[in-house]
Motif scaffolding. Structure first.
Motif, short mmCIF file in Angstrom:
data_model
loop_
_atom_site.label_atom_id
_atom_site.label_comp_id
_atom_site.label_asym_id
_atom_site.label_seq_id
_atom_site.Cartn_x
_atom_site.Cartn_y
_atom_site.Cartn_z
N GLU A 7 0.82 -1.21 0.00
CA GLU A 7 0.00 0.00 0.00
C GLU A 7 0.85 1.25 0.00
OE1 GLU A 7 -3.77 1.93 2.49
OE2 GLU A 7 -2.81 0.09 3.20
N LEU A 8 1.99 1.19 0.68
CA LEU A 8 2.78 2.41 0.89
C LEU A 8 4.26 2.09 1.02
CD1 LEU A 8 2.90 5.53 1.73
CD2 LEU A 8 2.78 4.68 4.09
N SER A 9 5.08 3.00 0.49
CA SER A 9 6.52 3.00 0.74
C SER A 9 6.90 4.34 1.35
CB SER A 9 7.31 2.80 -0.56
OG SER A 9 7.04 1.55 -1.15
N VAL A 10 7.46 4.31 2.56
CA VAL A 10 7.97 5.53 3.20
C VAL A 10 9.44 5.64 2.86
CG1 VAL A 10 8.33 6.75 5.38
CG2 VAL A 10 6.32 5.27 5.10
N ILE A 11 9.84 6.78 2.31
CA ILE A 11 11.20 6.97 1.83
C ILE A 11 11.84 8.14 2.57
CG2 ILE A 11 12.64 7.49 -0.19
CD1 ILE A 11 10.30 6.32 -1.90
N ILE A 12 12.96 7.88 3.22
CA ILE A 12 13.68 8.92 3.97
C ILE A 12 15.06 9.13 3.34
CG2 ILE A 12 14.61 9.63 6.20
CD1 ILE A 12 12.70 7.73 7.55
N LEU A 16 0.45 -3.24 8.80
CA LEU A 16 1.68 -3.79 9.39
C LEU A 16 2.89 -3.52 8.50
CD1 LEU A 16 0.38 -7.24 10.70
CD2 LEU A 16 1.10 -5.27 12.09
N LEU A 17 3.94 -3.06 9.14
CA LEU A 17 5.20 -2.88 8.44
C LEU A 17 5.69 -4.22 7.92
CD1 LEU A 17 7.63 -1.06 7.71
CD2 LEU A 17 8.56 -1.56 9.99
N GLY A 18 6.06 -4.25 6.66
CA GLY A 18 6.52 -5.49 6.04
C GLY A 18 5.41 -6.24 5.34
N GLU A 30 6.27 -0.46 3.69
CA GLU A 30 7.71 -0.63 3.90
C GLU A 30 8.34 0.72 4.21
OE1 GLU A 30 9.74 -1.91 0.35
OE2 GLU A 30 8.77 -0.38 -0.90
N LEU A 31 9.53 0.66 4.78
CA LEU A 31 10.30 1.86 5.10
C LEU A 31 11.66 1.76 4.43
CD1 LEU A 31 10.98 4.47 6.66
CD2 LEU A 31 11.48 3.05 8.66
N ILE A 32 12.00 2.74 3.63
CA ILE A 32 13.27 2.76 2.91
C ILE A 32 14.07 3.96 3.35
CG2 ILE A 32 14.37 2.87 0.63
CD1 ILE A 32 11.79 1.72 -0.55
N VAL A 33 15.24 3.73 3.90
CA VAL A 33 16.16 4.81 4.26
C VAL A 33 17.27 4.84 3.22
CG1 VAL A 33 17.69 5.78 6.02
CG2 VAL A 33 15.68 4.43 6.71
N VAL A 34 17.43 5.98 2.58
CA VAL A 34 18.46 6.13 1.54
C VAL A 34 19.60 6.95 2.11
CG1 VAL A 34 18.96 6.79 -0.83
CG2 VAL A 34 16.63 6.07 -0.21
N ASN A 35 20.71 6.30 2.37
CA ASN A 35 21.89 6.98 2.90
C ASN A 35 22.56 7.77 1.79
OD1 ASN A 35 24.17 7.60 4.61
ND2 ASN A 35 25.29 6.02 3.46
N ALA A 77 13.21 1.86 -5.98
CA ALA A 77 13.20 0.60 -5.23
C ALA A 77 11.86 0.33 -4.56
CB ALA A 77 14.30 0.64 -4.16
N ALA A 78 11.00 1.35 -4.49
CA ALA A 78 9.76 1.26 -3.70
C ALA A 78 8.75 0.31 -4.34
CB ALA A 78 9.15 2.65 -3.55
#
Length: 363
Positions: free
Chosen positions: A19-24, A49-51, A55-60, A110-111
């Protein structure tokens, strides 16, 4: 989930299965990232539920501090958390991105979500605000939903200057006009920018605005130009953000943005100079010019009262606390300085500095 390479994930041409991708996007955010991640991880709940649903994506973004380590620790202990490294950034004339747009585009590719939520590492999200934002976007049929967070400020100058800036933003980008589909005005805040996947990729996403320093507004303009609905509002109940930790960071940050946010920064600076001159000179004239008749003194004081009302009613649009609004008159010289520095940087020096990188603004 362990660290992952973007190449291992579906690209924009494949149907989303979440449903959703959170991108930081995160560059040297060790002071803020842990609290931000904790507030986002707590959004996981039955039915969301996460996963499983998101999902949560952290981009360094080439961090030199512990940003990547903090993100990796979250990924190691939570299913559905991914840590990516942004591709190498080309800052030459041939490069097509700033650091933030480069990281956001990498995360978007990637999302796997039907919606993409871009949020900054210095944000703190309130309980269930992400799931509520999805429902709000659906309710208003908005392809893009963006929130202006409650601002966390520290130190005298932030308390005095930030209300001035946000009151001007409210004047230049009134939400009612931004949300009006018949108006061409568009705006968004990259601190919380929720966008429908199809709408995002249909306008080229962050790749299409890759060189823009004001990428959030540029992306909103592209989406609204495509005859899609955008929604923008102040949302203190949803999240808060601490944009700057020091005065020098505030100077650098607003020098980067102000000349782009305001169409005539020099003229705005001159109007604010007039504000402070009238604010302090009118009562001095009323009581200092001994030869004035009582009615003349009263006229001057009435003009002063009108000046106070006009100034403070404008600053009240910032949604800052009353005390911050009250002392904002003392921040006017600093605000004028920031406006002129930003105009000089963009119009004459053609370069800005942000997070240790130099960006050419002539293209």
């Amino acid at each position: 989930m362990s660290d992952t390479d973007p190449a291992q994930h579906p690209n924009s041409t494949e149907a989303p299965d979440l449903e959703l991708s959170v991108i930081i996007p995160a560059r040297n955010e060790q002071r803020s990232l842990a609290a931000c991640l904790a507030s986002i991880l707590s959004q996981s709940e039955p039915g969301f539920l996460l996963g499983q649903q998101w999902e949560l994506i952290v981009v360094n973004d080439d961090s030199t501090d512990n940003t990547r380590t903090i993100a990796a620790e979250a990924a190691a202990t939570h299913e559905g958390v991914l840590v990516l490294d942004a591709p190498p950034l080309d800052l030459s004339a041939n490069g097509g991105f700033t650091g933030k747009t480069n990281a956001c585009w990498a995360g978007a590719q990637a999302a796997r979500g039907r919606y993409l939520l871009f949020t900054d590492a210095d944000t703190i999200h309130q309980t269930n605000d992400i799931s509520r934002s999805l429902r709000e976007a659906d309710r208003h049929d908005a392809s893009l939903l963006s929130y202006s967070p409650r601002q966390i400020v520290t130190g005298f100058w932030q308390h005095a200057v930030m209300p001035l800036i946000f009151s001007e933003l409210a004047s230049v980008y009134p939400p009612k006009q931004v949300n009006d589909p018949t108006s061409r005005l568009a705006a968004a805040n990259g601190q919380f920018l929720l966008v429908e996947r199809d709408a995002y990729f249909s306008v080229g996403g962050h790749r299409a605005v890759g060189k823009s320093v004001l990428e959030d507004v540029a992306l909103a303009e592209n989406i609204k130009r495509g005859s899609r609905t955008i929604r923008f509002r102040y949302a203190p109940e949803a999240l808060a953000t601490r944009m700057y930790w020091t005065t020098s960071e505030m100077i650098e940050g607003w020098t980067k943005n102000l000349a782009l946010l305001f169409p005539k920064p020099v003229a705005l600076a001159l109007w604010r100079v007039l504000d402070i001159l009238l604010f302090f000179s009118l009562p001095g004239a009323a009581f200092g010019l001994y030869w004035l008749q009582p009615w003349q003194r009263n006229v001057i004081l009435l003009i002063w009262v009108r000046t106070l009302w006009r100034f403070y009613s404008r600053v009240a649009r910032s949604n800052f606390p009353a005390l911050d609004i009250a002392i904002s008159i003392l921040g006017v010289p600093f605000f004028v300085y920031l406006l002129l520095c930003s105009a000089s940087r963009h119009r004459f020096k053609k370069t800005i500095i942000w997070k240790g990188r130099n960006y050419n603004t002539s293209t």
